[in-house]
Scaffold this active site. Structure first.
Site, mmCIF file in Angstrom:
data_model
loop_
_atom_site.group_PDB
_atom_site.id
_atom_site.type_symbol
_atom_site.label_atom_id
_atom_site.label_comp_id
_atom_site.label_asym_id
_atom_site.label_seq_id
_atom_site.Cartn_x
_atom_site.Cartn_y
_atom_site.Cartn_z
ATOM 1 N N CYS A 1 0.869 -1.172 0.000
ATOM 2 C CA CYS A 1 0.000 0.000 0.000
ATOM 3 C C CYS A 1 0.908 1.225 0.000
ATOM 4 C CB CYS A 1 -0.948 -0.008 1.196
ATOM 5 S SG CYS A 1 -0.105 -0.086 2.790
ATOM 6 N N THR A 2 0.369 2.396 0.247
ATOM 7 C CA THR A 2 1.151 3.627 0.131
ATOM 8 C C THR A 2 2.265 3.710 1.179
ATOM 9 O OG1 THR A 2 -0.779 4.784 -0.739
ATOM 10 C CG2 THR A 2 1.062 6.139 0.028
#
Length: 333
Positions: free
Chosen positions: A191-192
């Protein structure tokens, strides 16, 4: 504590920005709220922290010495009792104050999944350092999953990664329900910044998946650590700040926000600074709001509607998509 020092920092910038999270048992989070709020307000720190029984998550900004004091407070003050050891901390800089007030909020979760069995304080997948990520996702026996939302994935993702096409993290449960642990025993997620896939890994372990891995520090750590020539990330990574997106070395990308709905888009999609959907039917009042924001920025002023407008637009867009999906869903039976 894992600390990511950004390559895009500017020494002349007067504000230091901290993005911070840690899954940790905080059953007394209600008592911690006023203590944290008072500490930050007394030092001019502004932004938002979320406290929940499962941990802490937030982004704040202040003078460098104030942020340094906050980090020391987390590390050594008896009120935290060492419970935040190993937290993910990422720093950047800002020329102007990026936030306008200090908020400490209590929520049931620091990242909403609504699945009690997903508890990273009890079990979590195997952390993979950015330097080792390429070798893992190149394996034929590993399913690579992007746990971010669809509007983030469309700007960029890892080569051969699966897109669950979720509009919110709670929909990730539906995606997992369609997978067979026996057929996909090895899973690698990203994810980020690392927080979402950390919780997703706990959820998948609870549902029978045996070997679950996740990228430590997320895409941002990968883009800063792995040389561009060796990167397997294609496109740009959406970020929730004024840069909109970043690429290799955390250099600001080319993505832009639609000036009506405020969702991200590539420059080749834009028509008069609008995404295709808003170009045909812009939301009422959105263009005037954007004009006022542009005027404020041209004067070197912060516009109080920037963050609020983006958050409201994202929520409105998600609700619109859900209503549209409900209208086209075939009747049961």
């Amino acid at each position: 504590m894992t600390v990511l020092a950004p390559s895009f920092a500017q020494s002349a910038a007067p504000y230091k920005v901290l993005a911070y999270y840690r899954f940790a048992a905080l059953p007394d989070c209600a008592a911690l709220k006023p203590v944290l709020a008072q500490f930050c307000c007394a030092r001019g720190i502004k932004g938002t922290f979320i406290l929940a029984p499962e941990g802490i998550n937030g982004t704040v900004a202040g003078r460098p010495e104030a942020i340094d004091a906050l980090m020391a407070f987390f590390d050594s003050d008896p009120v935290w009792q060492g419970r935040l050891k190993g937290a993910e901390a990422k720093f950047s800089t800002a020329a102007v104050a990026p936030f306008y007030r200090m908020k400490v909020r209590l929520k049931p979760e620091i990242v909403t999944l609504r699945a009690p069995e997903a508890n990273p304080t009890l079990r979590v997948g195997t952390y993979v350092e950015p330097e080792d990520w390429n070798a893992l996702i190149a394996r034929n026996d590993v399913l690579v999953i992007d746990t971010r939302n669809d509007y983030e994935v469309k700007l960029g993702t890892f080569l051969n990664a699966r897109d669950p096409k979720t509009r919110s993290f709670t929909e990730f449960k539906d995606y997992v329900a369609g997978l067979d642990p026996g057929q996909q025993p090895k899973v690698a997620m990203f994810c980020t910044g690392g927080i979402r896939c950390e919780k997703a890994s706990s959820y998948m372990l609870a549902h029978g998946f045996k070997d679950v891995f996740h990228l430590k520090g997320g895409i941002l750590s990968y883009l800063e650590t792995v040389p561009e020539a060796e990167s397997r990330f294609q496109g740009e990574c959406f970020v929730f700040d004024e840069r909109v997106s970043v690429g290799a070395g955390l250099r600001q990308g080319d993505a832009m926000l639609c000036r009506a709905c405020r969702l991200p888009m590539r420059p080749d999609e834009a028509k008069d600074s609008l995404c295709p959907a808003c170009a045909s039917n812009p939301p009422q009042g959105a263009l005037e709001r954007e004009r006022q924001m542009a005027l404020a920025r041209s004067r070197g002023e912060a516009h109080l509607g920037d963050d609020a407008a983006r958050a409201a637009a994202l929520n409105k867009a998600k609700k619109t998509e859900r209503r549209a999906a409900a209208r086209v869903r075939p009747p049961s039976g």
